[in-house]
Scaffold this active site. Structure first.
Site, PDB file in Angstrom:
ATOM      1  N   CYS A  89      -4.323   0.847  -0.874  1.00 33.89           N
ATOM      2  CA  CYS A  89      -5.590   1.556  -1.063  1.00 33.89           C
ATOM      3  C   CYS A  89      -6.735   0.778  -0.410  1.00 33.89           C
ATOM      4  O   CYS A  89      -6.807   0.733   0.808  1.00 33.89           O
ATOM      5  CB  CYS A  89      -5.830   1.837  -2.549  1.00 33.89           C
ATOM      6  N   HIS A 175      -0.969   4.641  -4.345  1.00 31.27           N
ATOM      7  CA  HIS A 175      -0.640   3.563  -5.278  1.00 31.27           C
ATOM      8  C   HIS A 175       0.800   3.706  -5.785  1.00 31.27           C
ATOM      9  O   HIS A 175       1.028   4.236  -6.876  1.00 31.27           O
ATOM     10  CB  HIS A 175      -1.591   3.583  -6.472  1.00 31.27           C
ATOM     11  N   GLU A 177       2.540   1.217  -6.742  1.00 32.36           N
ATOM     12  CA  GLU A 177       2.777   0.084  -7.647  1.00 32.36           C
ATOM     13  C   GLU A 177       2.302   0.305  -9.074  1.00 32.36           C
ATOM     14  O   GLU A 177       2.658  -0.453  -9.988  1.00 32.36           O
ATOM     15  CB  GLU A 177       2.077  -1.162  -7.075  1.00 32.36           C
TER      16      GLU A 177
END
Length: 235
Positions: A89, A175, A177
């Site tokens: 990001c 994202h 993660e």
């Protein structure tokens, strides 16, 4: 001998999340360096075996945050050496900006879970693990693709969702993660003002996190493992 992974973190709840375990399993010793710490962007940027730039709720063009210039210089030195670097990001935008590209608002907030459209290159990259997987989007900016970068994915709202430069540099606008269990509440609280401004319902996000999170977690871990396995060794 253990390898070292330096993690530049901009807000505390946007951490490595599900990426921590595959990094450790691949032999990396993880060290966070947080914005506001005395050691942030200190030392030799080429010293760690891996650099990961995490997300954050600001734009790389925001002059109100002087650390961004320091961070871009740090990243630029590392990229010049072609060393393994992963940006998520804001981190992906920092890579683009450090390479001289424009980062700018899209005019929309892309917040929520949806599937990526992988390019041909993306389908033969580690991102193939994310095929037909709803990933978490949470951004309002995008970037011009860096020179020599290969676009790996797009979404219905934003064309640039991931890029690679060779084997060692990977930028992810989304994202993969983010932990989507009870820890996801930290994201909802931390970004409460942004969610209210964008008229995004936290309850809907929470429900989608429970629905899509387990599959995303497994696919993201496999994606990262594949990318780590394909890194070029230091010369």
């Amino acid at each position: 001998m253990n390898k070292t992974a330096l993690i530049l973190r901009h807000v505390h709840f946007e951490d490595l999340g599900s990426f921590a375990e595959p990094l450790t399993a691949s032999g990396y010793t993880i060290r966070y360096s947080d914005v506001g710490d005395m050691d942030f962007c200190k030392g030799d940027p080429c010293s760690p075996d891996l650099l990961i730039l995490l997300g954050g709720p600001i734009g790389v063009y925001d002059g109100a945050y002087p650390f961004l210039g320091t961070e871009m210089d740090f990243v630029r030195a590392r990229l010049s050496a072609g060393l393994p670097t992963l940006g998520i990001c804001l981190g992906a935008q920092l890579i683009a900006a450090a390479l001289g590209e424009r980062v700018f608002p899209t005019g929309i907030k892309e917040i929520g879970f949806s599937k990526l459209a992988l390019t041909e290159a993306g389908r033969s990259s580690p991102l193939r693990r994310l095929k037909d997987v709803a990933v978490l989007h949470w951004h309002g900016d995008t970037y011009s693709p860096p020179l020599g970068a290969v676009n790996l994915a797009s979404s219905d709202l934003v064309e640039q969702q991931a890029f690679s430069i060779g084997s060692n540099i990977l930028g992810l606008q989304f994202h993969p993660e983010a932990e989507t269990d009870e820890r996801f509440e930290r994201w909802l609280v931390g970004h409460a003002v942004e969610l209210a401004t964008a008229k995004v319902n936290p309850s809907s996000l929470r429900q989608d996190a429970r629905k899509y999170g387990p599959r995303l977690r497994e696919a993201a871990r496999l994606m990262l493992r594949d990318w780590l396995d394909g890194l070029e060794a230091r010369s």
